[in-house]
Design an enzyme around this catalytic site. Sequence first.
Site, PDB file in Angstrom:
ATOM      1  N   ASP A  43     -30.343 -81.529 -14.807  1.00 32.30           N
ATOM      2  CA  ASP A  43     -31.146 -81.602 -16.030  1.00 32.30           C
ATOM      3  C   ASP A  43     -30.906 -82.917 -16.759  1.00 32.30           C
ATOM      4  OD1 ASP A  43     -31.094 -78.085 -17.030  1.00 32.30           O
ATOM      5  OD2 ASP A  43     -32.040 -79.182 -15.373  1.00 32.30           O
ATOM      6  N   ASP A  45     -29.959 -85.830 -15.546  1.00 33.46           N
ATOM      7  CA  ASP A  45     -30.610 -86.963 -14.866  1.00 33.46           C
ATOM      8  C   ASP A  45     -32.113 -86.932 -15.115  1.00 33.46           C
ATOM      9  OD1 ASP A  45     -28.254 -87.819 -13.947  1.00 33.46           O
ATOM     10  OD2 ASP A  45     -28.496 -87.048 -11.897  1.00 33.46           O
ATOM     11  N   ASP A  47     -33.687 -85.662 -17.700  1.00 31.57           N
ATOM     12  CA  ASP A  47     -33.977 -86.108 -19.071  1.00 31.57           C
ATOM     13  C   ASP A  47     -33.880 -87.619 -19.177  1.00 31.57           C
ATOM     14  OD1 ASP A  47     -34.429 -83.555 -19.812  1.00 31.57           O
ATOM     15  OD2 ASP A  47     -32.422 -83.215 -20.660  1.00 31.57           O
ATOM     16  N   GLU A 126     -59.811 -91.180  23.887  1.00 31.61           N
ATOM     17  CA  GLU A 126     -58.656 -91.769  23.187  1.00 31.61           C
ATOM     18  C   GLU A 126     -57.505 -90.770  23.211  1.00 31.61           C
ATOM     19  OE1 GLU A 126     -61.274 -91.161  19.872  1.00 31.61           O
ATOM     20  OE2 GLU A 126     -59.544 -90.845  18.560  1.00 31.61           O
ATOM     21  N   LYS A 128     -54.749 -88.083  22.286  1.00 28.59           N
ATOM     22  CA  LYS A 128     -54.595 -87.068  21.254  1.00 28.59           C
ATOM     23  C   LYS A 128     -53.157 -87.154  20.760  1.00 28.59           C
ATOM     24  CE  LYS A 128     -55.463 -82.217  20.279  1.00 28.59           C
ATOM     25  NZ  LYS A 128     -54.197 -81.860  19.642  1.00 28.59           N
ATOM     26  N   CYS A 444     -49.170 -47.333  19.409  1.00 28.15           N
ATOM     27  CA  CYS A 444     -48.477 -46.266  18.693  1.00 28.15           C
ATOM     28  C   CYS A 444     -49.522 -45.446  17.947  1.00 28.15           C
ATOM     29  CB  CYS A 444     -47.493 -46.913  17.714  1.00 28.15           C
ATOM     30  SG  CYS A 444     -46.979 -45.830  16.392  1.00 28.15           S
ATOM     31  N   CYS A 450     -46.107 -45.079  10.676  1.00 28.59           N
ATOM     32  CA  CYS A 450     -45.187 -45.894  11.467  1.00 28.59           C
ATOM     33  C   CYS A 450     -44.765 -47.085  10.614  1.00 28.59           C
ATOM     34  CB  CYS A 450     -45.871 -46.383  12.746  1.00 28.59           C
ATOM     35  SG  CYS A 450     -44.890 -47.612  13.631  1.00 28.59           S
TER      36      CYS A 450
HETATM   37  S1  IVH Z   1     -60.604 -85.639  16.174  1.00 26.56           S
HETATM   38  C1  IVH Z   1     -63.623 -82.930  14.153  1.00 26.56           C
HETATM   39  N1  IVH Z   1     -59.020 -87.290  17.429  1.00 26.56           N
HETATM   40  O1  IVH Z   1     -55.809 -82.793  16.985  1.00 26.56           O
HETATM   41  C2  IVH Z   1     -62.622 -83.491  15.082  1.00 26.56           C
HETATM   42  N2  IVH Z   1     -58.082 -85.328  16.508  1.00 26.56           N
HETATM   43  O2  IVH Z   1     -56.470 -80.097  17.868  1.00 26.56           O
HETATM   44  C3  IVH Z   1     -61.317 -83.694  14.446  1.00 26.56           C
HETATM   45  N3  IVH Z   1     -55.664 -85.143  16.792  1.00 26.56           N
HETATM   46  O3  IVH Z   1     -56.538 -81.477  13.825  1.00 26.56           O
HETATM   47  C4  IVH Z   1     -60.237 -84.181  15.271  1.00 26.56           C
HETATM   48  N4  IVH Z   1     -55.380 -87.037  17.860  1.00 26.56           N
HETATM   49  O4  IVH Z   1     -54.854 -83.396  13.965  1.00 26.56           O
HETATM   50  C5  IVH Z   1     -59.119 -86.139  16.767  1.00 26.56           C
HETATM   51  N5  IVH Z   1     -57.704 -88.847  18.513  1.00 26.56           N
HETATM   52  C6  IVH Z   1     -57.812 -87.717  17.857  1.00 26.56           C
HETATM   53  C7  IVH Z   1     -56.694 -86.914  17.593  1.00 26.56           C
HETATM   54  C8  IVH Z   1     -56.875 -85.705  16.915  1.00 26.56           C
HETATM   55  C9  IVH Z   1     -54.788 -85.965  17.355  1.00 26.56           C
HETATM   56  C10 IVH Z   1     -55.342 -83.842  16.189  1.00 26.56           C
HETATM   57  C11 IVH Z   1     -55.929 -83.595  14.825  1.00 26.56           C
HETATM   58  C12 IVH Z   1     -56.704 -82.309  14.937  1.00 26.56           C
HETATM   59  C13 IVH Z   1     -56.090 -81.707  16.151  1.00 26.56           C
HETATM   60  C14 IVH Z   1     -57.057 -80.747  16.803  1.00 26.56           C
END
Ligand code: IVH
Length: 749
Positions: A43, A45, A47, A126, A128, A444, A450
Amino acid sequence: MTGSDSKAGADRQDVMAEIAGLVARVSAADHAYHSEDAPVISDADYDALKRRLQQLEELHPDLARPDSPTRRVGAAPSEGFGKVTHAQRMMSLANGFSREDVTDFIARIRSFLNLGADQPLALTAEPKIDGLSLSLRYENGILVQAATRGDGVVGENVTANAMTIADIPQRLQGAPEILEVRGEVYMSHADFAALNASGEGKIFANPRNAAAGSLRQIDPAVTARRPLRYFAYGWGALSEPLADTQFDAVARLAALGFQTNPLMRRCQDAEGLIVTWTEIEKQRASLGYDIDGVVYKVDDLSYQARLGFRATTPRWALAHKFPAETAWTRLERIEIQVGRTGALSPVARLAPVTVGGVVVSNATLHNEDYIAGRDSSGAPIREGRDIREGDWVQIYRAGDVIPKIADVDLSRRADDAVPFAFPTHCPECGAEAIREPGDSVRRCTGGLTCPAQAVEKLKHFVSRAAFDIDGLGAKQIEMFFADPALPIREPAHIFTLAARDDAGLARLKNREGFGERSVEKLFAAIEERRRIPLARLIFALGIRHVGEVASATLARHYGSWSALAGALDRAAPAAERHVRAEEAVAHERAEAAAQGRRARLKETRDRVWSEAPDPGDEARAAWADLVGIDGIGEVLAGSLVTAFAQEAERAGIDRLLEQITPLDVEAAPEARTEISGKTLVFTGTLERMTRAEAKSRAEAMGAKVAGSVSARTDLLIAGPGAGSKASKAAELGVTVIDEDEWLRIAGAG
Ligand code: IVH
């Protein structure tokens, strides 16, 4: 400029920086104190910081910030982080695992858009990134808000924290007036290892957890010390388009100062995507950060707009995942958990093993057939190898999903290992556990008597997509459920909790984890939920088959609780006949399979129908209306009506309704279109839009699309070759329009 001017300038800079730092620290301490019950500073710190901030603001009123905590009157934000409703929903991605999934994805898109074989369809590919998504909102080039994904609709406001990430620009030159950038926060392997080795704070299991834990720090100063990075890959709300293609839009983000992934490529077909996927996979181990697949997106943004979204994923994108990682370990025992619908779910307790960077000690075993080595139709899985306690099993994880067992090593099985005997009684309440014909799980029969079912139902009731009561999660539910002084045995008790006698409350306050303040906060959070959107309420009831999407559909259709409950009550006699008939059909199917004869399904159904009493016109109409809702199948409808008609369950629902007020669904005014709420039927050939596109477009505009014309049809869209539907519509006086008129309504004419 004189020397003293420049000195004054430098001083001003220092003051600004100090004010910014103090604002961040005081705000963070406020959050920690009010929302987390976990004060981060003393507290005294606190304040001192606040006094210093006030002092600087008095000396330099022009530098005082509008978001200063000194300007907040008794501000006690109700949560750890403020909530942000995303201007545009944050979607997830559909997953693909094989070459075939990729070719299917492209074929679906081509068919949806009605592209000829000679029409090109470019896509981007690209990596992921395996981190957490973050949406950044810029207004006039200034970063004004950063929000996590949350449930896709509402996320957490982590602006102060995001501002500490070097890859995230705070100002942009030449950006659209409104620009929401979407991307992934992640941590590199090297930074992750260094962070865990530094001894600062807790040890994280993997870079993704480290990134999430670091971003969601109450104190932005802690986030600032964590080496977080950000890749931009998309956008949300925009005041003007970034470009015409995905590829160029991402290039524009790079030009604005964002990090974008250098491995992104533009491809012309499935073959090109798979080549890129293979190349990216080869580099996976040497990239220095975690990726779990390759994301494909339709390049042409006008195609993306036409393709639109399913419930939670875009039709124009696919995440092509890398194969799951696997590891072998010993299955120590098989335990049975009882879920909210009474399902007995077997869980494998494992000797802990690392799979893909995460320590795994549990895996799902699905159901008794899976353990025995066969699928629901009796066909062998794992070539018929069963799973026994003590076995060596191969574990795999794919993405976020619960670990599963891929295989069992028979050469390491103990001689005295015995097949697992699946219980025929509920391990929690002792009631008989039965398996209905056609059902893959044993359930069940104890119902709400339950304790396991009751407690799971309660946990579901307070879960995020349901009542989402702050401070009342699964842990607290377990505690309250067992508590003799303040028992919560059913949802209504949550709302009567606050009205319990003082002695009980005093005990609650003295309990570990419950101070005076947190009890008050809990009660306030409960009070806040007495008014609840209808869709959340329906979902919260935890009725079998009634998920989030169906709940929203039902809420939209009926509009109010009384309309829904009234309709379900009216439909009960018709539903009962239907459910009874389907049970008999499932039974007949199982018998016939066991006896190796042809199943007499139609005869069975007809017999039950003729024997059952006629439910009457009103019931038939209410049932037809329910199962006529797009997305509500007969199984779901039967389960819903049966739950409402079941005496004990209904009494519990009624007790809950005495405590709360469900909010009616009102169509959002800005979302109203010429066809919202109307029922449309398409017939004949559409020449400029595929059926799939027309249906998706109509639904996005708030209409329902039905397969056949009835008295409830509002509009028939008839292309060339329309036959009986057009004549039926004429008979019923339904408005009929042609494709041109439809394109005008759909805004595509
Ligand atoms: S596009 C509407 N591009 O993957 C499309 N997502 O599983 C939105 N992510 O929630 C996503 N790399 O967090 C996109 N190159 C990329 C990505 C990517 C990672 C993640 C993102 C998304 C999740 C979906």
